[in-house]
Design a protein around this motif. Structure first.
Motif, mmCIF file in Angstrom:
data_model
loop_
_atom_site.group_PDB
_atom_site.id
_atom_site.type_symbol
_atom_site.label_atom_id
_atom_site.label_comp_id
_atom_site.label_asym_id
_atom_site.label_seq_id
_atom_site.Cartn_x
_atom_site.Cartn_y
_atom_site.Cartn_z
ATOM 1 N N ALA A 61 0.824 -1.203 0.000
ATOM 2 C CA ALA A 61 0.000 0.000 0.000
ATOM 3 C C ALA A 61 0.863 1.259 0.000
ATOM 4 O O ALA A 61 0.577 2.223 -0.733
ATOM 5 N N LEU A 62 1.919 1.270 0.798
ATOM 6 C CA LEU A 62 2.828 2.429 0.832
ATOM 7 C C LEU A 62 3.511 2.623 -0.512
ATOM 8 O O LEU A 62 3.653 3.751 -1.013
ATOM 9 N N TYR A 63 3.942 1.508 -1.121
ATOM 10 C CA TYR A 63 4.584 1.588 -2.442
ATOM 11 C C TYR A 63 3.608 2.172 -3.466
ATOM 12 O O TYR A 63 3.963 3.043 -4.274
ATOM 13 N N LYS A 90 3.818 6.234 -11.578
ATOM 14 C CA LYS A 90 3.579 5.765 -12.945
ATOM 15 C C LYS A 90 2.136 5.341 -13.198
ATOM 16 O O LYS A 90 1.624 5.471 -14.301
ATOM 17 N N HIS A 91 1.456 4.798 -12.186
ATOM 18 C CA HIS A 91 0.130 4.224 -12.398
ATOM 19 C C HIS A 91 -0.918 4.930 -11.544
ATOM 20 O O HIS A 91 -0.883 4.868 -10.308
ATOM 21 N N ASN A 120 -4.290 5.754 -6.664
ATOM 22 C CA ASN A 120 -5.594 6.109 -6.115
ATOM 23 C C ASN A 120 -6.263 4.963 -5.356
ATOM 24 O O ASN A 120 -7.064 5.185 -4.458
ATOM 25 N N PHE A 121 -5.935 3.727 -5.756
ATOM 26 C CA PHE A 121 -6.555 2.550 -5.140
ATOM 27 C C PHE A 121 -5.470 1.547 -4.757
ATOM 28 O O PHE A 121 -5.265 0.539 -5.443
ATOM 29 N N ARG A 175 -6.957 -5.180 -10.871
ATOM 30 C CA ARG A 175 -7.301 -4.701 -12.220
ATOM 31 C C ARG A 175 -6.232 -5.097 -13.230
ATOM 32 O O ARG A 175 -6.519 -5.590 -14.317
ATOM 33 N N TYR A 176 -4.951 -4.875 -12.863
ATOM 34 C CA TYR A 176 -3.858 -5.196 -13.790
ATOM 35 C C TYR A 176 -3.715 -6.705 -13.979
ATOM 36 O O TYR A 176 -3.350 -7.176 -15.051
#
Length: 516
Positions: free
Chosen positions: A25-27, A33-34, A39-40, A47-48
């Motif tokens: 989550a911290l990363y 980049k994404h 945001n999530f 999703r990815y």
């Protein structure tokens, strides 16, 4: 006490999981980049992941049987069943929309061709050789009649794995088909017994000197040392990316590939868009004639079709001099087993049916159609499509992706990133281990046998002995709207020149027949 220790041990794993999620989550929160991950956090990875397995989800769950491209599930299923020597019939009638645009109808005869008990097709049901002899019209020293009308198209060792090439060559040997090397040079895996068409492009791999230029001495030695080479093909362009060169990264050049291609290890190798060995149409003709004279073999060219002005020039010079290529391989713009930019794969060069019609007419109107062997390549590895190709003037069918499917390709569309899950289009040794060469060789042979048998049955149903006898009035095509269906002759506005057909039984004893 033991229960307490077990409880604490299990609790520790939960804490490890919590810490891992917090780190992720911290990363994600500081990811630049994404947007989705920023945001999530954490859940954005789902999703990815779903996106990465999208092709597989559509292939097996979402898409219907006739919907997928490049090959739908029904097409792949027919190849798989044929390759496994299983029942490749279907029940309860066709599920195709037979009124759709561009639908093909083969016109059967009122009285089919009668196959007598002593007919060769009773003894050799898969025996469907090329009706023409490549190189005969120009009196080459070593003319060649392909023993099968379906053969393996140009796919190099490098784009395909060693085991895939090995299996294809052994499979081709079983049915006397030829194996086109692709532009990666002649590898040890092309030497398992099948006839070989040696193919090279602008990189001259396998026949280049230290400076990267074409070497006639290398070519002569290659042919002298490998009698299984029956013809030579010069690639001008290919369907997936005509007019574009390529780069072989130094990281992918193993010691074996270095030796086969005559390229240095650890250094990127460029294949330019154009040839350095000749200039212009006259230069091409002289180049072809030089190779044919020095090797004694028929020499042809391969190209995707677009503008016709230079083809007209080529035909004019050939008509005036009697010199030039012995065969022309027409590659459709819908082809391509390797990597190509989408802009090229989607839009540059004509699809096979339009490109072939345009090119054939160039030579046909000059009365030269029977002086050239026309090889067709572009999703034609199905009997009905092959019948259409023969009706238009094709003499031989080359298949690439269909051959890959026959030995186990699942259309993962990962050919370009070295992660092919079946080991066919990757140099990853671990993935290649899944290929059992003898079993896959048998599968390719079975597919070719079933293809030839079914094509011959369609031919007989149309009243002919050999598919070369098909003409432009034997196939109708649906044009949609008020045109309904029309013959190929009406649609493409030319009439195929009849082939000088000598009969199947005489072909069996031809001294130039392949597979010997």
């Amino acid at each position: 006490m033991e229960n307490v220790i077990n409880f604490l041990s299990e609790l520790a794993w939960y804490w490890y999981l919590v810490v891992f999620i917090i780190l992720v989550a911290l990363y994600d929160l500081f990811n630049r980049k994404h947007i989705i991950l920023r945001n999530f956090p954490v859940v954005g990875h789902i999703r990815y992941w779903l996106e990465s397995i999208g092709p597989e989800l559509r292939q097996y769950i979402v898409a219907n049987n006739r919907e997928e491209l490049p090959f739908n599930r029904i097409e792949r299923g027919w190849i798989y069943a044929s390759a496994k020597n299983e029942n490749n019939y279907e029940g309860f009638g066709t599920d195709r929309d037979i009124h759709s645009h561009q639908y093909i109808f083969v016109n059967n005869a009122m009285m089919p061709f009668k196959v007598e008990e002593d007919h060769i097709s009773k003894r050799k049901p898969e025996f469907v050789p090329c009706a023409k002899v490549i190189g005969a019209s120009k009196n080459r020293k070593r003319p060649y009649r392909p023993a099968s009308v379906i053969n393996i198209s140009a796919m190099s060792y490098g784009s395909l794995s060693a085991k895939a090439v090995d299996a294809m060559n052994q499979g081709a040997k079983k049915v006397n088909a030829y194996h086109n090397t692709g532009e990666g040079g002649l590898s040890p895996y092309h030497k398992r017994g099948a006839d070989v068409v040696f193919h090279f492009g602008t990189g001259y791999f396998g026949v280049r000197d230290k400076e990267g230029n074409f070497s006639m001495e290398h070519m002569k030695k290659l042919v002298a040392d490998n009698p299984q080479i029956r013809a030579i093909e010069v690639k001008l362009s290919q369907g997936a990316k005509p007019g574009k060169g390529g780069v072989l990264p130094g990281s992918k050049i193993s010691k074996e590939i270095s030796e086969i291609r005559n390229v240095p290890m650890g250094k990127d190798v460029l294949s330019p868009p154009t040839h350095s060995a000749f200039d212009g149409i006259q230069g091409l003709i002289e180049f072809v004639e030089d190779i044919a004279r020095e090797t004694g073999l028929p020499v042809g060219i391969k190209a995707a079709i677009g503008k016709l002005a230079q083809w007209e020039q080529l035909a004019d010079i050939m008509q005036a001099t009697g010199k030039g290529p012995d065969f022309i391989t027409v590659d459709g713009g819908e082809g391509g087993t390797g990597a190509a930019p989408p802009s090229f794969a989607d839009h540059v060069s004509l699809p096979w049916v339009h490109g072939f019609a345009d090119l054939y007419q160039v030579f046909n109107k000059r009365g030269m159609a029977n002086d050239i062997v026309f090889i067709a390549s572009g999703k034609l590895g199905f009997p009905a499509k092959a019948a259409m190709a023969f009706s238009m003037g094709a003499d031989v069918i080359n298949v690439a992706r269909e051959a890959m499917i026959a030995i186990g390709c699942i259309q993962a569309q990962a050919c370009h990133n070295n992660t092919c899950p079946t080991g066919i289009a990757t140099q990853n040794k671990w993935l290649q281990r899944g290929i059992v060469v003898p079993e896959k060789a048998d599968r390719l042979a079975s597919y070719f046998t079933k293809f030839n048998k079914e094509l011959l049955e369609i031919t007989h149903a149309s009243g002919y002995e050999h598919p070369c006898q098909f003409n432009m009035e034997d196939v109708d095509i649906s044009l949609g709207d008020m045109n309904l269906t029309q013959t190929l002759e009406h649609t493409y506005r030319y009439r195929k020149t009849p082939v000088d057909y000598i009969g199947l039984s005489k072909m069996e004893n031809c001294p130039y027949l392949g597979g010997k």
